[in-house]
Design a protein around this motif. Structure first.
Motif, PDB file in Angstrom:
ATOM      1  N   ASN A  47       0.831  -1.201   0.000  1.00  0.00           N
ATOM      2  CA  ASN A  47       0.000   0.000   0.000  1.00  0.00           C
ATOM      3  C   ASN A  47       0.867   1.253   0.000  1.00  0.00           C
ATOM      4  OD1 ASN A  47      -2.469  -1.343   0.034  1.00  0.00           O
ATOM      5  ND2 ASN A  47      -2.541  -1.439   2.264  1.00  0.00           N
ATOM      6  N   LEU A  48       1.919   1.203   0.811  1.00  0.00           N
ATOM      7  CA  LEU A  48       2.851   2.326   0.876  1.00  0.00           C
ATOM      8  C   LEU A  48       3.479   2.580  -0.486  1.00  0.00           C
ATOM      9  CD1 LEU A  48       4.514   4.424   2.502  1.00  0.00           C
ATOM     10  CD2 LEU A  48       6.147   2.577   2.986  1.00  0.00           C
ATOM     11  N   GLN A  49       3.837   1.521  -1.184  1.00  0.00           N
ATOM     12  CA  GLN A  49       4.460   1.661  -2.498  1.00  0.00           C
ATOM     13  C   GLN A  49       3.497   2.304  -3.493  1.00  0.00           C
ATOM     14  OE1 GLN A  49       7.545   1.343  -3.365  1.00  0.00           O
ATOM     15  NE2 GLN A  49       7.127   1.865  -5.496  1.00  0.00           N
ATOM     16  N   ALA A 118     -11.431   7.045  -1.495  1.00  0.00           N
ATOM     17  CA  ALA A 118     -10.768   7.607  -2.667  1.00  0.00           C
ATOM     18  C   ALA A 118     -10.773   9.134  -2.602  1.00  0.00           C
ATOM     19  CB  ALA A 118     -11.456   7.125  -3.945  1.00  0.00           C
ATOM     20  N   GLY A 119     -11.873   9.690  -2.100  1.00  0.00           N
ATOM     21  CA  GLY A 119     -11.992  11.135  -2.016  1.00  0.00           C
ATOM     22  C   GLY A 119     -11.055  11.786  -1.021  1.00  0.00           C
ATOM     23  N   SER A 120     -10.490  10.982  -0.115  1.00  0.00           N
ATOM     24  CA  SER A 120      -9.548  11.513   0.873  1.00  0.00           C
ATOM     25  C   SER A 120      -8.192  10.823   0.764  1.00  0.00           C
ATOM     26  CB  SER A 120     -10.109  11.330   2.292  1.00  0.00           C
ATOM     27  OG  SER A 120     -10.365   9.964   2.569  1.00  0.00           O
ATOM     28  N   SER A 121      -7.918  10.279  -0.410  1.00  0.00           N
ATOM     29  CA  SER A 121      -6.735   9.433  -0.602  1.00  0.00           C
ATOM     30  C   SER A 121      -5.399  10.158  -0.555  1.00  0.00           C
ATOM     31  CB  SER A 121      -6.846   8.683  -1.939  1.00  0.00           C
ATOM     32  OG  SER A 121      -6.990   9.603  -3.010  1.00  0.00           O
ATOM     33  N   GLY A 122      -5.417  11.489  -0.631  1.00  0.00           N
ATOM     34  CA  GLY A 122      -4.151  12.209  -0.646  1.00  0.00           C
ATOM     35  C   GLY A 122      -3.607  12.592   0.720  1.00  0.00           C
ATOM     36  N   VAL A 123      -4.466  12.567   1.727  1.00  0.00           N
ATOM     37  CA  VAL A 123      -4.090  13.089   3.046  1.00  0.00           C
ATOM     38  C   VAL A 123      -2.961  12.294   3.700  1.00  0.00           C
ATOM     39  CG1 VAL A 123      -4.895  13.607   5.381  1.00  0.00           C
ATOM     40  CG2 VAL A 123      -6.401  14.027   3.415  1.00  0.00           C
ATOM     41  N   ILE A 124      -3.160  11.006   3.864  1.00  0.00           N
ATOM     42  CA  ILE A 124      -2.167  10.183   4.568  1.00  0.00           C
ATOM     43  C   ILE A 124      -0.835  10.124   3.817  1.00  0.00           C
ATOM     44  CG2 ILE A 124      -1.618   7.860   5.399  1.00  0.00           C
ATOM     45  CD1 ILE A 124      -4.599   7.571   6.115  1.00  0.00           C
ATOM     46  N   PRO A 125      -0.826   9.779   2.521  1.00  0.00           N
ATOM     47  CA  PRO A 125       0.478   9.766   1.830  1.00  0.00           C
ATOM     48  C   PRO A 125       1.147  11.130   1.787  1.00  0.00           C
ATOM     49  CG  PRO A 125      -1.329   9.450   0.274  1.00  0.00           C
ATOM     50  CD  PRO A 125      -1.911   9.309   1.643  1.00  0.00           C
ATOM     51  N   GLY A 126       0.353  12.191   1.597  1.00  0.00           N
ATOM     52  CA  GLY A 126       0.935  13.527   1.543  1.00  0.00           C
ATOM     53  C   GLY A 126       1.677  13.884   2.807  1.00  0.00           C
ATOM     54  N   ALA A 127       1.057  13.589   3.945  1.00  0.00           N
ATOM     55  CA  ALA A 127       1.678  13.912   5.234  1.00  0.00           C
ATOM     56  C   ALA A 127       2.780  12.916   5.599  1.00  0.00           C
ATOM     57  CB  ALA A 127       0.608  13.937   6.321  1.00  0.00           C
ATOM     58  N   MET A 142       7.540   3.677   8.059  1.00  0.00           N
ATOM     59  CA  MET A 142       6.323   4.205   7.441  1.00  0.00           C
ATOM     60  C   MET A 142       5.208   3.166   7.423  1.00  0.00           C
ATOM     61  SD  MET A 142       7.576   6.617   4.279  1.00  0.00           S
ATOM     62  CE  MET A 142       8.956   5.637   3.702  1.00  0.00           C
ATOM     63  N   THR A 143       5.581   1.918   7.185  1.00  0.00           N
ATOM     64  CA  THR A 143       4.581   0.849   7.153  1.00  0.00           C
ATOM     65  C   THR A 143       3.940   0.680   8.521  1.00  0.00           C
ATOM     66  OG1 THR A 143       5.824  -0.275   5.403  1.00  0.00           O
ATOM     67  CG2 THR A 143       4.181  -1.570   6.584  1.00  0.00           C
ATOM     68  N   LYS A 144       4.739   0.726   9.558  1.00  0.00           N
ATOM     69  CA  LYS A 144       4.194   0.636  10.917  1.00  0.00           C
ATOM     70  C   LYS A 144       3.238   1.796  11.186  1.00  0.00           C
ATOM     71  CE  LYS A 144       8.257  -1.711  12.840  1.00  0.00           C
ATOM     72  NZ  LYS A 144       9.473  -1.560  13.706  1.00  0.00           N
ATOM     73  N   ALA A 145       3.618   2.981  10.714  1.00  0.00           N
ATOM     74  CA  ALA A 145       2.761   4.145  10.913  1.00  0.00           C
ATOM     75  C   ALA A 145       1.419   3.971  10.210  1.00  0.00           C
ATOM     76  CB  ALA A 145       3.463   5.398  10.404  1.00  0.00           C
ATOM     77  N   LEU A 146       1.422   3.285   9.067  1.00  0.00           N
ATOM     78  CA  LEU A 146       0.171   3.031   8.358  1.00  0.00           C
ATOM     79  C   LEU A 146      -0.750   2.114   9.163  1.00  0.00           C
ATOM     80  CD1 LEU A 146       1.271   2.641   4.620  1.00  0.00           C
ATOM     81  CD2 LEU A 146       0.017   4.533   5.667  1.00  0.00           C
ATOM     82  N   PHE A 147      -0.176   1.208   9.924  1.00  0.00           N
ATOM     83  CA  PHE A 147      -1.001   0.371  10.796  1.00  0.00           C
ATOM     84  C   PHE A 147      -1.630   1.210  11.908  1.00  0.00           C
ATOM     85  CE2 PHE A 147       1.413  -3.193   8.953  1.00  0.00           C
ATOM     86  CZ  PHE A 147       0.368  -4.083   8.702  1.00  0.00           C
ATOM     87  N   THR A 148      -0.888   2.176  12.405  1.00  0.00           N
ATOM     88  CA  THR A 148      -1.442   3.089  13.404  1.00  0.00           C
ATOM     89  C   THR A 148      -2.618   3.860  12.808  1.00  0.00           C
ATOM     90  OG1 THR A 148       0.720   3.326  14.445  1.00  0.00           O
ATOM     91  CG2 THR A 148      -0.920   5.009  14.949  1.00  0.00           C
ATOM     92  N   ALA A 181      -2.555  12.066  11.425  1.00  0.00           N
ATOM     93  CA  ALA A 181      -1.975  12.693  12.611  1.00  0.00           C
ATOM     94  C   ALA A 181      -1.463  11.645  13.594  1.00  0.00           C
ATOM     95  CB  ALA A 181      -3.019  13.590  13.289  1.00  0.00           C
ATOM     96  N   GLY A 182      -2.267  10.626  13.842  1.00  0.00           N
ATOM     97  CA  GLY A 182      -1.843   9.552  14.743  1.00  0.00           C
ATOM     98  C   GLY A 182      -0.639   8.810  14.208  1.00  0.00           C
ATOM     99  N   ALA A 183      -0.638   8.568  12.889  1.00  0.00           N
ATOM    100  CA  ALA A 183       0.486   7.878  12.258  1.00  0.00           C
ATOM    101  C   ALA A 183       1.773   8.671  12.407  1.00  0.00           C
ATOM    102  CB  ALA A 183       0.180   7.649  10.775  1.00  0.00           C
ATOM    103  N   LEU A 184       1.688   9.979  12.239  1.00  0.00           N
ATOM    104  CA  LEU A 184       2.875  10.831  12.356  1.00  0.00           C
ATOM    105  C   LEU A 184       3.441  10.824  13.770  1.00  0.00           C
ATOM    106  CD1 LEU A 184       1.851  13.960  10.235  1.00  0.00           C
ATOM    107  CD2 LEU A 184       3.384  12.098   9.577  1.00  0.00           C
ATOM    108  N   VAL A 185       2.553  10.806  14.741  1.00  0.00           N
ATOM    109  CA  VAL A 185       3.018  10.791  16.132  1.00  0.00           C
ATOM    110  C   VAL A 185       3.817   9.527  16.409  1.00  0.00           C
ATOM    111  CG1 VAL A 185       2.310  10.668  18.551  1.00  0.00           C
ATOM    112  CG2 VAL A 185       1.201  12.299  17.019  1.00  0.00           C
ATOM    113  N   GLU A 186       3.288   8.371  15.996  1.00  0.00           N
ATOM    114  CA  GLU A 186       4.049   7.137  16.234  1.00  0.00           C
ATOM    115  C   GLU A 186       5.335   7.143  15.424  1.00  0.00           C
ATOM    116  OE1 GLU A 186       3.677   2.317  15.819  1.00  0.00           O
ATOM    117  OE2 GLU A 186       2.093   3.386  16.875  1.00  0.00           O
ATOM    118  N   LEU A 187       5.281   7.631  14.191  1.00  0.00           N
ATOM    119  CA  LEU A 187       6.481   7.701  13.350  1.00  0.00           C
ATOM    120  C   LEU A 187       7.594   8.469  14.048  1.00  0.00           C
ATOM    121  CD1 LEU A 187       7.573   7.161  10.359  1.00  0.00           C
ATOM    122  CD2 LEU A 187       6.918   9.540   9.923  1.00  0.00           C
TER     123      LEU A 187
END
Length: 297
Positions: A47-49, A118-127, A142-148, A181-187
């Protein structure tokens, strides 16, 4: 053993097993599917790729949406970043451009990850990808952060909604921003409590955001709201890591978003019958697109 429905339950699991949110979410997925953790992790890494590929495509290629309403804005913003001519800092501008890139790829029928939609698909990868690059985080980080992020999304889906048609854009971009936001904190090494605090801040900031897509297409103003959602996630992560308290617990914020969504008139919940979708310009564009489709152009 590892299943959760609410934020407080997720936090209890992190304390009980002394693990970050990402690991609890992975263990919950293993418990649910019976798959090996390695398999689950590799699926998320794919997914990250896809997220990374969408950003690269949107920033470097001449993208045009099927409708012709949007395309090329990510590339325009990135050009200003390259020459050092943006008002916002480089990191924020790159996150915005990356979020725009993904949404433009989506509008041009390219491959994206619907995270959570799909309509919000840019938020997580962008940040996430922008911050990870700045701080030298690797693919596993990054993969771990995606699980968060997914753990936060699961809670929102169970207790509110991720659909703009049901809860307005706060349910799509707002939820995506909370997940990011949560993903970034764990990252960045924050605690599970700080992850949910950041997520609460992110939803609070976008509470009540309506869904009013021009011509019923997920382009205007959706794409720019994705950029906003990415930036919101970043500052909310900073809030939480700095030690700020959301005061209102995450679970209560999620429940509030659901109630607010129900109170939003149906004309402002993805029906294109209100807001920006009913402006004279939007109505003209809708007619032009309809006529173009009739001609088969």
């Amino acid at each position: 053993m590892y299943q959760f429905n609410y934020g407080y339950e997720l936090l209890e699991l992190t304390k009980k097993f002394n693990k970050p949110i990402s690991e609890i979410v992975m263990l919950a997925e293993q418990e649910r599917t019976g798959e090996d953790l390695e398999v689950i992790f590799e699926k998320m890494k794919k997914n990250l790729q896809v997220m990374r590929e969408a950003i690269n495509k949107g920033l470097n290629e001449d993208i045009k949406s099927v409708s012709g309403l949007s395309g090329g804005d990510a590339k325009k913003l990135y050009a200003r970043i390259v020459i050092g001519n943006t008002l916002s800092c480089e990191t924020m501008a790159k996150a915005a451009a990356s979020a725009l890139a993904v949404t433009e790829v989506n509008a041009s029928m390219g491959r994206i990850v619907a995270a959570p939609t799909a309509g919000s698909s840019g938020v997580i990868p962008g940040a996430l990808i922008t911050v990870a690059r700045k701080f030298g985080k690797n693919e596993d980080d990054m993969t771990k952060a995606l699980f968060t992020a997914s753990g936060i999304g699961i809670i929102i889906a169970k207790n509110a909604t991720l659909a703009g048609a049901e809860g307005g854009c706060q349910a799509e971009v707002g939820s995506a921003s909370a997940m990011a936001a949560g993903a970034l904190v764990e990252l960045m090494g924050g605690t599970p409590e700080q992850c949910l605090t950041a997520a609460a801040f992110a939803i609070m900031n976008l509470l009540g955001l309506v869904c009013d897509p021009v011509a019923g297409l997920v382009e205007i103003p959706c794409e720019k709201r994705n950029a906003l959602g990415a930036l919101n996630a970043m500052i909310c992560a900073d809030f939480a890591i700095a030690g700020m308290d959301s005061v209102i617990p995450f679970d209560e914020v999620v429940e509030t978003m659901y109630r607010v969504g129900k109170a939003i008139p149906s004309a402002l919940r993805e029906t294109a019958e209100g807001g920006l979708a009913k402006t004279p310009t939007a109505m003209r564009l809708k007619k032009e697109i309809f006529e173009k489709e009739k001609r088969g152009d």
